[in-house]
Motif scaffolding. Structure first.
Motif, mmCIF file in Angstrom:
data_model
loop_
_atom_site.group_PDB
_atom_site.id
_atom_site.type_symbol
_atom_site.label_atom_id
_atom_site.label_comp_id
_atom_site.label_asym_id
_atom_site.label_seq_id
_atom_site.Cartn_x
_atom_site.Cartn_y
_atom_site.Cartn_z
ATOM 1 N N THR A 165 41.467 38.776 27.940
ATOM 2 C CA THR A 165 40.068 39.086 27.668
ATOM 3 C C THR A 165 39.510 39.881 28.843
ATOM 4 O O THR A 165 40.110 39.916 29.930
ATOM 5 C CB THR A 165 39.245 37.802 27.498
ATOM 6 N N ASP A 166 38.337 40.499 28.651
ATOM 7 C CA ASP A 166 37.713 41.230 29.756
ATOM 8 C C ASP A 166 37.436 40.298 30.930
ATOM 9 O O ASP A 166 37.619 40.687 32.100
ATOM 10 C CB ASP A 166 36.410 41.878 29.276
ATOM 11 N N ALA A 167 36.981 39.077 30.630
ATOM 12 C CA ALA A 167 36.706 38.110 31.691
ATOM 13 C C ALA A 167 37.989 37.732 32.426
ATOM 14 O O ALA A 167 38.018 37.637 33.660
ATOM 15 C CB ALA A 167 36.037 36.870 31.109
ATOM 16 N N GLY A 168 39.058 37.527 31.660
ATOM 17 C CA GLY A 168 40.331 37.191 32.278
ATOM 18 C C GLY A 168 40.857 38.313 33.144
ATOM 19 O O GLY A 168 41.450 38.082 34.202
ATOM 20 N N LEU A 169 40.630 39.531 32.707
ATOM 21 C CA LEU A 169 41.069 40.691 33.477
ATOM 22 C C LEU A 169 40.280 40.791 34.779
ATOM 23 O O LEU A 169 40.818 41.117 35.833
ATOM 24 C CB LEU A 169 40.892 41.954 32.638
ATOM 25 N N THR A 170 38.977 40.506 34.701
ATOM 26 C CA THR A 170 38.140 40.531 35.898
ATOM 27 C C THR A 170 38.556 39.442 36.879
ATOM 28 O O THR A 170 38.631 39.659 38.087
ATOM 29 C CB THR A 170 36.667 40.365 35.522
ATOM 30 N N ASP A 171 38.827 38.250 36.355
ATOM 31 C CA ASP A 171 39.261 37.135 37.222
ATOM 32 C C ASP A 171 40.570 37.458 37.931
ATOM 33 O O ASP A 171 40.807 37.004 39.050
ATOM 34 C CB ASP A 171 39.424 35.852 36.393
ATOM 35 N N GLY A 172 41.409 38.243 37.270
ATOM 36 C CA GLY A 172 42.695 38.592 37.868
ATOM 37 C C GLY A 172 42.721 39.988 38.439
ATOM 38 O O GLY A 172 43.756 40.670 38.384
ATOM 39 N N ARG A 173 41.596 40.417 38.999
ATOM 40 C CA ARG A 173 41.488 41.811 39.436
ATOM 41 C C ARG A 173 42.486 42.190 40.528
ATOM 42 O O ARG A 173 42.783 43.363 40.711
ATOM 43 C CB ARG A 173 40.064 42.112 39.920
ATOM 44 N N ARG A 174 42.999 41.202 41.252
ATOM 45 C CA ARG A 174 43.966 41.520 42.305
ATOM 46 C C ARG A 174 45.381 41.697 41.759
ATOM 47 O O ARG A 174 46.267 42.136 42.473
ATOM 48 C CB ARG A 174 43.949 40.420 43.380
ATOM 49 N N ARG A 175 45.569 41.351 40.513
ATOM 50 C CA ARG A 175 46.888 41.490 39.916
ATOM 51 C C ARG A 175 47.231 42.974 39.758
ATOM 52 O O ARG A 175 46.438 43.760 39.217
ATOM 53 C CB ARG A 175 46.912 40.809 38.553
ATOM 54 N N PRO A 176 48.382 43.424 40.207
ATOM 55 C CA PRO A 176 48.756 44.841 40.063
ATOM 56 C C PRO A 176 48.693 45.288 38.606
ATOM 57 O O PRO A 176 49.202 44.607 37.709
ATOM 58 C CB PRO A 176 50.201 44.865 40.590
ATOM 59 N N GLY A 177 48.053 46.394 38.396
ATOM 60 C CA GLY A 177 47.908 46.943 37.050
ATOM 61 C C GLY A 177 46.587 46.636 36.396
ATOM 62 O O GLY A 177 46.221 47.259 35.395
ATOM 63 N N SER A 178 45.818 45.682 36.940
ATOM 64 C CA SER A 178 44.563 45.289 36.289
ATOM 65 C C SER A 178 43.515 46.398 36.349
ATOM 66 O O SER A 178 42.733 46.574 35.413
ATOM 67 C CB SER A 178 44.012 44.008 36.920
#
Length: 515
Positions: A300-313
């Motif tokens: 989800t957009d929220a999940g993507l924001t929470d994982g912003r440090r993950r490479p590729g996000s």
């Protein structure tokens, strides 16, 4: 169904050449200092002779010239490159027989006009670049009570039509209609011109949408204040019925694309030179998205924001943004291909070896820039009926996506850096305090006679522009004059002036600024 402002059906082809070459002040020609015979070359010469153009050498592109030396672009070198790219695009298009009739019907595409507009497009950028633009807009609207606030594009147009001095009057540079129209990247005011205003369109043109956090403020981007709206109308008259009244002229569209190309390429070049762009970090982001695109796409957009440090996000967020805002051009395959092409060019190419200042390193950077510029310029075409979020001149789909990915690299690995944020927060505080201090001085009746002469001239100009019955006319005029004055400083002048006003400078006579 005809969109408001669409060209009027049945308008005969053929550019209004006399109207395009008409100047704002009665068609005067042969002013003192004009050497060229072409009216558009005259405009170019007037722009590069302006002190507003010279000051761009001391104004931030991304990093302040005072803190980065000669390795990175400033607003002057950026403007020169935009002019170079813009002229190349215009010459290619006008030499292509496929576009001859269409360009004529749309109002013309003169390389001299494009070059002049490109040289002028950043004249209004204040100290510290886009950061300074944001600070001045916030202060102007929220504390000084100016509904138009501040916008760099509108300030550029104000300079060439009003605040620049020629002879004994503040008449601007008295440029031709064609060049003034080509400067109008966003040919509307913040709130009320044209009617209906393009911010009400679905979708709105690029830049016309209102900020989500301030929906009553009007368009986020615009190219003229209310005080210059009559000048805007006169500049656009030769194009009436040829292009929509909210749409860029062809020449403005060429300049806009040239700006995008220069920005995308030379910012990558700059931050490779100073060692900010690191191969490992860029590789991790691009390869991370290529490896985990399916998993990232399922968040989800929220999940993507929470994982912003993950490479590729960051790449995935860009993909979603483009798909949402630019469905007219977005393509899944083209996006994936663009990520791969940028990865190959940057990770395996430019960033494979640190920049060491050697001849070999310089040659590699030069080759990278030349190769990318040619790749982008050669794919540009002209369309008769562009979508709302594009001009009549546009990049090929593949190259449009590549430019977006290049910009993402810049935003992710430069603009988001904490050290840059620290530097910029200090600059924002400085500008904020400087405006407050100067505005208090302008309002002080006991000190009015000792104001800097340039500031007094700007107050007089602003007073003539406001309707005599306008409430708080004197205060509004002083507010606009203060903003005009600060916006015309270089980075170094802003720092020196604030040091003097705060008592930190012990030097009474200085050439850091002219009072």
């Amino acid at each position: 169904m005809r969109v408001p402002g669409d060209p009027v059906p049945g308008r005969p082809a053929g550019a209004d050449h006399a109207g395009r070459a008409r100047r704002l002040f009665g068609g005067r020609t042969g002013a003192v200092g004009d050497l060229a015979r072409s009216p558009y070359r005259v405009d170019r010469d007037r722009i590069i002779s302006s002190p507003f153009f010279a000051r761009l050498g001391g104004v931030t592109q991304v990093i302040s010239p005072g803190g980065s030396g000669l390795l990175v672009h400033n607003r002057l070198t950026h403007s020169l490159k935009v002019a170079q790219v813009g002229r190349a695009i215009a010459e290619r298009l006008t030499a292509d027989d496929r576009y001859a009739d269409l360009l004529d019907a749309l109002g013309g595409c003169d390389p001299d006009v494009v070059e002049a507009a490109a040289l002028a497009h950043d004249l209004g950028h204040p100290p510290f670049g886009h950061l300074g633009e944001q600070v001045l807009d916030r202060v102007a609207r929220r504390r000084l009570g100016l509904p138009d606030g501040f916008e760099g594009n509108a300030q550029s147009y104000r300079i060439v039509t009003s605040t620049e001095i020629r002879g004994t009057a503040t008449i601007g540079l008295d440029l031709t209609a064609a060049v003034r129209a080509a400067i109008l990247k966003y040919p509307w005011t913040r709130l009320d011109h044209p009617d209906p205003h393009p911010r009400s369109f679905d979708p709105p043109p690029r830049g016309a949408a209102v900020p989500a956090d301030d929906p009553e403020s009007g368009s986020a981007k615009f190219s003229a204040y209310r005080t210059e709206v009559d000048d805007l109308r006169q500049a656009r008259e030769p194009f009436a019925g040829r292009i929509a009244d909210w749409q860029q002229t062809v020449e403005a569209s060429v300049m806009d694309i040239a700006d995008d190309i220069a920005y995308a390429i030379h910012d990558v070049e700059d931050f490779h030179r100073v060692g900010v762009l690191q191969q490992g970090a860029v590789a991790g982001e691009l390869l991370g998205w290529q490896r985990d695109a399916a998993q990232l796409g399922g968040l989800t957009d929220a999940g993507l924001t929470d994982g912003r440090r993950r490479p590729g996000s960051a790449i995935e967020r860009l993909r979603r943004q483009l798909r949402r805002k630019d469905a007219w051009v977005y393509d899944e395959d083209a996006f994936a291909a663009a990520v791969e092409h940028v990865r190959a060019e940057l990770v395996d190419g430019l960033l494979a070896a640190p920049f060491d200042g050697s001849i070999e390193a310089e040659q590699y950077v030069a080759g990278f820039s030349a190769r990318w510029t040619r790749r982008l310029v050669d794919t540009i075409s002209v369309v008769e009926k562009p979508p709302a979020r594009s001009g009549h001149v546009l990049l090929d789909v593949a190259q449009w996506h590549e430019v977006q990915v290049l910009k993402l690299v810049h935003h992710r690995f430069v603009l988001a850096r904490p050290d840059l944020a620290l530097h910029q927060r200090g600059q924002a505080r400085l500008l904020d305090t400087l405006v407050e201090a100067l505005f208090a001085w302008v309002l002080d009746p006991e000190e009015n006679g000792r104001l800097p002469q340039r500031l007094r001239d700007l107050v007089e100009l602003a007073e003539t522009e406001l309707h005599p019955r306008t409430a708080d006319r004197a205060v509004k005029a002083r507010a606009r004059a203060t903003v005009d004055f600060v916006a015309a400083l270089t980075d170094g002048q802003a720092v020196a002036l604030m040091d003097a006003l705060s008592g930190r400078s012990g030097q009474l006579w200085t050439d850091a600024f002219v009072l």
